[in-house]
Write a protein that holds these residues in place. Structure first.
Motif, mmCIF file in Angstrom:
data_model
loop_
_atom_site.group_PDB
_atom_site.id
_atom_site.type_symbol
_atom_site.label_atom_id
_atom_site.label_comp_id
_atom_site.label_asym_id
_atom_site.label_seq_id
_atom_site.Cartn_x
_atom_site.Cartn_y
_atom_site.Cartn_z
ATOM 1 N N SER A 112 5.505 0.661 1.210
ATOM 2 C CA SER A 112 6.305 1.831 0.845
ATOM 3 C C SER A 112 6.800 2.580 2.078
ATOM 4 O O SER A 112 7.981 2.938 2.181
ATOM 5 N N LYS A 113 5.901 2.794 3.043
ATOM 6 C CA LYS A 113 6.258 3.523 4.256
ATOM 7 C C LYS A 113 7.297 2.770 5.085
ATOM 8 O O LYS A 113 8.262 3.355 5.578
ATOM 9 N N ILE A 114 7.086 1.468 5.243
ATOM 10 C CA ILE A 114 8.021 0.673 6.042
ATOM 11 C C ILE A 114 9.366 0.590 5.343
ATOM 12 O O ILE A 114 10.422 0.675 5.980
ATOM 13 N N ASN A 115 9.356 0.440 4.030
ATOM 14 C CA ASN A 115 10.601 0.367 3.272
ATOM 15 C C ASN A 115 11.418 1.649 3.446
ATOM 16 O O ASN A 115 12.647 1.596 3.617
ATOM 17 N N ASN A 116 10.750 2.789 3.412
ATOM 18 C CA ASN A 116 11.442 4.063 3.613
ATOM 19 C C ASN A 116 12.039 4.148 5.009
ATOM 20 O O ASN A 116 13.156 4.645 5.194
ATOM 21 N N TYR A 118 4.320 -5.070 9.554
ATOM 22 C CA TYR A 118 3.587 -5.181 8.287
ATOM 23 C C TYR A 118 2.455 -6.205 8.420
ATOM 24 O O TYR A 118 1.309 -5.948 8.020
ATOM 25 N N LYS A 119 2.767 -7.354 9.013
ATOM 26 C CA LYS A 119 1.761 -8.392 9.191
ATOM 27 C C LYS A 119 0.629 -7.913 10.095
ATOM 28 O O LYS A 119 -0.550 -8.211 9.867
ATOM 29 N N TRP A 124 -3.877 -0.492 0.508
ATOM 30 C CA TRP A 124 -3.327 -0.463 1.866
ATOM 31 C C TRP A 124 -1.981 -1.174 1.912
ATOM 32 O O TRP A 124 -1.026 -0.686 2.517
ATOM 33 N N LYS A 125 -1.902 -2.304 1.244
ATOM 34 C CA LYS A 125 -0.662 -3.081 1.186
ATOM 35 C C LYS A 125 0.450 -2.261 0.552
ATOM 36 O O LYS A 125 1.588 -2.257 1.038
ATOM 37 N N LEU A 140 -4.889 -6.024 10.763
ATOM 38 C CA LEU A 140 -5.830 -5.008 11.219
ATOM 39 C C LEU A 140 -6.820 -4.647 10.113
ATOM 40 O O LEU A 140 -8.028 -4.547 10.354
ATOM 41 N N HIS A 141 -6.310 -4.468 8.895
ATOM 42 C CA HIS A 141 -7.189 -4.144 7.760
ATOM 43 C C HIS A 141 -8.193 -5.272 7.536
ATOM 44 O O HIS A 141 -9.379 -5.035 7.288
#
Length: 221
Positions: free
Chosen positions: A205-209, A137-138, A199-200, A143-144
């Protein structure tokens, strides 16, 4: 090939080759691995957990003890313990295992659980992520930030170069693979157009899933 020592002299004395040194808070060694830095991370983890236990002791905060300890750990402790670890790449399997062990011990120490308590069980109950996902996540947020920074920023130039000519071992290529595990597709154009808050939200959401999917496998196993 015969190994040669590096020495030199200046006015104040002799300069000798160092096998490890600390630069901007990060330990670097002559083998290119993270062993020394992980030792430092382990020491920090134990100290932070002890300090949080003192600051958020039950006699001080009452029934808010656990919630406050977890909040302090996630919002203050992690940044101190794993300072700049998102900048590293090519961490070995044993390095990732070490990071998870450090996180596991800190959580159990703060919550007051037995060392034998299941790590993934704690993560599920608290809603926390394993440290590898925290670092991903970090990295994605970094990157963004880099892509949307000034064109003359060195970090941006390096990342864009890695995007164009990556050999599979660069920081960006490693992140790309890690992100795809959570079904996050990195696109320079999209990163330039999407806001930081959006983006955050997507990344979280994706990582949590993905964490929930992995948790089911770990619990069944």
């Amino acid at each position: 090939m015969k190994k040669e020592s590096i020495t030199g002299k200046v006015k104040r004395g002799e300069i000798k080759e160092a096998t490890e040194y600390k630069y901007l808070g990060i330990w670097i060694n002559n083998t290119g691995n993270a062993d020394k830095q992980l030792e430092e991370v382990q020491k920090r983890g134990s100290k932070i957990a002890t300090n949080i236990n003192i600051m958020a002791a039950k006699e001080k905060v009452g029934w808010l003890e656990i919630q406050l300890k977890l909040y302090l750990y996630e919002h203050v402790g992690l940044n101190t313990i794993f300072y700049n670890m998102e900048l590293w790449n090519e961490l070995r399997k044993k390095d990732h295992e070490k990071l998870e062990s450090i996180r596991s011990k800190a959580l159990k120490k703060m919550i007051g659980l037995s060392p034998a308590a299941p790590y993934w069980g704690i993560l599920i109950e608290t809603g926390l992520w394993p440290i590898r996902k925290v670092l991903i996540y970090k990295k994605l947020m970094l990157l963004h930030n880099l892509i949307n920074s000034d064109d003359d920023r060195l970090g941006k130039k390096v990342v864009i170069d890695q995007m164009k000519y990556g050999n599979g071992k660069s920081w960006y290529e490693e992140l790309k693979t890690e992100a795809e595990e959570s079904q996050i597709i990195i696109s320079k154009t999209e990163l330039e157009e999407i806001t930081k808050s959006k983006w955050k939200s997507i990344v979280k959401s994706k990582i949590n899933n993905r964490v929930k999917e992995e948790a089911k496998v770990k619990i069944k196993g």
